[in-house]
Write a protein that holds these residues in place. Sequence first.
Motif, PDB file in Angstrom:
ATOM      1  N   LEU A 208       0.813  -1.218   0.000  1.00 35.13           N
ATOM      2  CA  LEU A 208       0.000   0.000   0.000  1.00 35.13           C
ATOM      3  C   LEU A 208       0.846   1.268   0.000  1.00 35.13           C
ATOM      4  O   LEU A 208       0.367   2.340  -0.369  1.00 35.13           O
ATOM      5  CB  LEU A 208      -0.921   0.009   1.226  1.00 35.13           C
ATOM      6  N   PHE A 209       2.131   1.131   0.383  1.00 35.32           N
ATOM      7  CA  PHE A 209       2.977   2.308   0.521  1.00 35.32           C
ATOM      8  C   PHE A 209       3.584   2.763  -0.800  1.00 35.32           C
ATOM      9  O   PHE A 209       4.336   3.752  -0.827  1.00 35.32           O
ATOM     10  CB  PHE A 209       4.051   2.057   1.586  1.00 35.32           C
ATOM     11  N   GLU A 210       3.217   2.118  -1.895  1.00 29.37           N
ATOM     12  CA  GLU A 210       3.556   2.666  -3.198  1.00 29.37           C
ATOM     13  C   GLU A 210       2.760   3.948  -3.454  1.00 29.37           C
ATOM     14  O   GLU A 210       3.114   4.754  -4.308  1.00 29.37           O
ATOM     15  CB  GLU A 210       3.290   1.642  -4.305  1.00 29.37           C
ATOM     16  N   ASN A 211       1.683   4.134  -2.688  1.00 33.55           N
ATOM     17  CA  ASN A 211       0.835   5.327  -2.768  1.00 33.55           C
ATOM     18  C   ASN A 211       1.312   6.332  -1.720  1.00 33.55           C
ATOM     19  O   ASN A 211       1.190   6.085  -0.522  1.00 33.55           O
ATOM     20  CB  ASN A 211      -0.628   4.925  -2.518  1.00 33.55           C
ATOM     21  N   LYS A 212       1.837   7.480  -2.151  1.00 31.48           N
ATOM     22  CA  LYS A 212       2.392   8.464  -1.220  1.00 31.48           C
ATOM     23  C   LYS A 212       1.331   8.985  -0.262  1.00 31.48           C
ATOM     24  O   LYS A 212       1.610   9.248   0.922  1.00 31.48           O
ATOM     25  CB  LYS A 212       3.003   9.623  -2.003  1.00 31.48           C
ATOM     26  N   ALA A 213       0.104   9.144  -0.712  1.00 27.05           N
ATOM     27  CA  ALA A 213      -0.951   9.650   0.170  1.00 27.05           C
ATOM     28  C   ALA A 213      -1.190   8.688   1.328  1.00 27.05           C
ATOM     29  O   ALA A 213      -1.416   9.107   2.467  1.00 27.05           O
ATOM     30  CB  ALA A 213      -2.245   9.877  -0.613  1.00 27.05           C
ATOM     31  N   HIS A 214      -1.146   7.392   1.041  1.00 24.51           N
ATOM     32  CA  HIS A 214      -1.297   6.401   2.104  1.00 24.51           C
ATOM     33  C   HIS A 214      -0.124   6.483   3.071  1.00 24.51           C
ATOM     34  O   HIS A 214      -0.304   6.458   4.302  1.00 24.51           O
ATOM     35  CB  HIS A 214      -1.386   4.997   1.509  1.00 24.51           C
ATOM     36  N   ALA A 215       1.090   6.599   2.536  1.00 24.63           N
ATOM     37  CA  ALA A 215       2.272   6.714   3.384  1.00 24.63           C
ATOM     38  C   ALA A 215       2.189   7.952   4.270  1.00 24.63           C
ATOM     39  O   ALA A 215       2.533   7.904   5.461  1.00 24.63           O
ATOM     40  CB  ALA A 215       3.533   6.758   2.520  1.00 24.63           C
ATOM     41  N   ASP A 216       1.726   9.065   3.714  1.00 29.03           N
ATOM     42  CA  ASP A 216       1.572  10.296   4.497  1.00 29.03           C
ATOM     43  C   ASP A 216       0.621  10.086   5.668  1.00 29.03           C
ATOM     44  O   ASP A 216       0.893  10.504   6.805  1.00 29.03           O
ATOM     45  CB  ASP A 216       1.039  11.426   3.619  1.00 29.03           C
ATOM     46  N   GLU A 217      -0.491   9.441   5.391  1.00 26.55           N
ATOM     47  CA  GLU A 217      -1.503   9.225   6.432  1.00 26.55           C
ATOM     48  C   GLU A 217      -0.957   8.358   7.559  1.00 26.55           C
ATOM     49  O   GLU A 217      -1.094   8.683   8.744  1.00 26.55           O
ATOM     50  CB  GLU A 217      -2.745   8.561   5.827  1.00 26.55           C
ATOM     51  N   VAL A 218      -0.313   7.260   7.197  1.00 23.14           N
ATOM     52  CA  VAL A 218       0.205   6.342   8.213  1.00 23.14           C
ATOM     53  C   VAL A 218       1.358   6.976   8.980  1.00 23.14           C
ATOM     54  O   VAL A 218       1.469   6.814  10.205  1.00 23.14           O
ATOM     55  CB  VAL A 218       0.627   5.008   7.575  1.00 23.14           C
ATOM     56  N   ALA A 219       2.222   7.708   8.292  1.00 26.14           N
ATOM     57  CA  ALA A 219       3.345   8.361   8.968  1.00 26.14           C
ATOM     58  C   ALA A 219       2.857   9.322  10.036  1.00 26.14           C
ATOM     59  O   ALA A 219       3.415   9.391  11.143  1.00 26.14           O
ATOM     60  CB  ALA A 219       4.220   9.091   7.949  1.00 26.14           C
ATOM     61  N   ASP A 220       1.814  10.051   9.739  1.00 28.69           N
ATOM     62  CA  ASP A 220       1.259  11.000  10.703  1.00 28.69           C
ATOM     63  C   ASP A 220       0.685  10.273  11.920  1.00 28.69           C
ATOM     64  O   ASP A 220       0.947  10.654  13.067  1.00 28.69           O
ATOM     65  CB  ASP A 220       0.187  11.855  10.040  1.00 28.69           C
ATOM     66  N   ILE A 221      -0.081   9.211  11.674  1.00 29.17           N
ATOM     67  CA  ILE A 221      -0.646   8.422  12.775  1.00 29.17           C
ATOM     68  C   ILE A 221       0.475   7.813  13.609  1.00 29.17           C
ATOM     69  O   ILE A 221       0.442   7.827  14.850  1.00 29.17           O
ATOM     70  CB  ILE A 221      -1.563   7.323  12.222  1.00 29.17           C
ATOM     71  N   PHE A 222       1.483   7.283  12.941  1.00 32.85           N
ATOM     72  CA  PHE A 222       2.604   6.622  13.606  1.00 32.85           C
ATOM     73  C   PHE A 222       3.355   7.583  14.529  1.00 32.85           C
ATOM     74  O   PHE A 222       3.614   7.275  15.703  1.00 32.85           O
ATOM     75  CB  PHE A 222       3.546   6.061  12.536  1.00 32.85           C
ATOM     76  N   VAL A 223       3.696   8.765  14.032  1.00 33.29           N
ATOM     77  CA  VAL A 223       4.440   9.724  14.848  1.00 33.29           C
ATOM     78  C   VAL A 223       3.597  10.189  16.025  1.00 33.29           C
ATOM     79  O   VAL A 223       4.105  10.333  17.148  1.00 33.29           O
ATOM     80  CB  VAL A 223       4.912  10.905  13.983  1.00 33.29           C
ATOM     81  N   GLN A 224       2.313  10.393  15.796  1.00 34.24           N
ATOM     82  CA  GLN A 224       1.445  10.776  16.912  1.00 34.24           C
ATOM     83  C   GLN A 224       1.422   9.688  17.990  1.00 34.24           C
ATOM     84  O   GLN A 224       1.418   9.988  19.190  1.00 34.24           O
ATOM     85  CB  GLN A 224       0.024  11.048  16.414  1.00 34.24           C
ATOM     86  N   GLU A 225       1.413   8.432  17.567  1.00 34.98           N
ATOM     87  CA  GLU A 225       1.431   7.338  18.546  1.00 34.98           C
ATOM     88  C   GLU A 225       2.741   7.300  19.319  1.00 34.98           C
ATOM     89  O   GLU A 225       2.757   7.068  20.532  1.00 34.98           O
ATOM     90  CB  GLU A 225       1.192   5.997  17.848  1.00 34.98           C
ATOM     91  N   LEU A 226       3.852   7.507  18.636  1.00 39.72           N
ATOM     92  CA  LEU A 226       5.131   7.566  19.339  1.00 39.72           C
ATOM     93  C   LEU A 226       5.096   8.625  20.434  1.00 39.72           C
ATOM     94  O   LEU A 226       5.435   8.361  21.596  1.00 39.72           O
ATOM     95  CB  LEU A 226       6.267   7.877  18.367  1.00 39.72           C
ATOM     96  N   LEU A 227       4.685   9.831  20.071  1.00 39.08           N
ATOM     97  CA  LEU A 227       4.698  10.931  21.023  1.00 39.08           C
ATOM     98  C   LEU A 227       3.676  10.723  22.127  1.00 39.08           C
ATOM     99  O   LEU A 227       3.910  11.083  23.291  1.00 39.08           O
ATOM    100  CB  LEU A 227       4.440  12.250  20.298  1.00 39.08           C
ATOM    101  N   ARG A 228       2.543  10.128  21.801  1.00 39.63           N
ATOM    102  CA  ARG A 228       1.513   9.850  22.802  1.00 39.63           C
ATOM    103  C   ARG A 228       2.000   8.841  23.829  1.00 39.63           C
ATOM    104  O   ARG A 228       1.516   8.791  24.965  1.00 39.63           O
ATOM    105  CB  ARG A 228       0.261   9.314  22.096  1.00 39.63           C
TER     106      ARG A 228
END
Length: 435
Positions: free
Chosen positions: A108-128
């Motif tokens: 799914l990460f061949e799609n940059k929009a999908h990668a953007d969405e997951v990266a944002d969720i991922f970083v928020q989870e790290l910080l949370r």
Amino acid sequence: MTQPTKAVRGSIIHSLGDPAVVGIENSHEYFEDGLLVIENGQVSRVGPAEALLKDLPAEIDITEYRDSLIMPGFVDTHIHYPQTGMIASYGEQLLDWLNNYTFPNEKLFENKAHADEVADIFVQELLRNGTTTALVFGTVHKQSVDAFFEVAQQKNLRMIAGKVLMDRNAPDYLLDSAESGYQDSKALIEKWHGQDRLHYAVTPRFAPTCSDEQLAVAGQLLKEYPDLYMHTHLSENKDEIEWVKSLFPERTGYLDVYDHFDLLGERSVLAHGVHLCDDECQRIAETDSAIAFCPTSNLFLGSGLFNLPQAEKYKMKVGLGTDVGAGTSFSILQTLNEAYKVMQLQGEKLSCFKSLYLATLGGARALKLEDKIGSFQTGNDADFVVLDYRCTPLMSYRMDQVKSLEERLFVLMTLGDDRAVQETYAAGQSVYQRG
């Protein structure tokens, strides 16, 4: 940008060294009523509030935290951001889990929009969860790394990541080649490595999915850019180890595959290392490489129990990894909870001060970043987390029963999770506030 001097006040603890080396008494510094002074995003001073307040100008902004513990931000030495959406996938051990869940998800990460969405969720989870630095797997796609670094840079985080190198023994839709892997990695290195607080890791997924040519390319990149990281997997699963032996019969073992291609060194992090012989431990220590101890994923995938006393015997660098998504929590506190149980199953103890070390300074040393993160030494980045002792009714009640700092820390590391994280700071700026 210049930041005004500020300070935070409350109970403060940080690690000074590995308890297995320096002893528990010398392994940490604790201030019941402490003050952490921050100048331009870095630690200026730390110590007893009463003493430090005498020298501070009256106009300095001081934030006070009660019933809380201020400590360096957590360091996660092994995690896969593309696997955020497949955490808690049922029923498989490592190799089947990769084929049935991981590889289809990573397509799914061949799609940059999908990668953007997951990266944002991922970083928020790290910080949370209070994690301020992580060593992160991307996918084989360049854009997966761009997406992650864009979010990390926006928040001024100290993060390390890399594009997966994988040219065999995986679905065709996830394969690169030795040449394309080299060119894509080189482009990402030139774009991101050393930008703000970002670092690049050469990332061969693991020996079975890399040809000799691609492992040689990984070694070439490390020679061309000597301050890069190398991030891969090692001896996680017994079937995996046998597979490596069949693919590389000329090598003496799994670690020797990486050693042969010059992939070991002071910035090399090998995830898992559950099934290591003494010679491999000695070689890891000799090369100043590090192991990422990933207890939740080792239990979830049934891979085995990491032998921390063996690692201590050989003076290996060891950090802690959540290994999401085989790991079942972004929380380093919950990861420490599982690490304690892994030691118990081997008849060993894991003290709260060793846990503190693994989660902070030990992780920083594994990443060769102890001069920047992992403790409150003067000049280090002011990356820290505020943990709430009374985040749940049970935690609050249990804390009323404790009689020592050691007991308080152990309760926090056993019952604590993301709910305990009150606030997370990166380079002196608040990047997460609970609620």
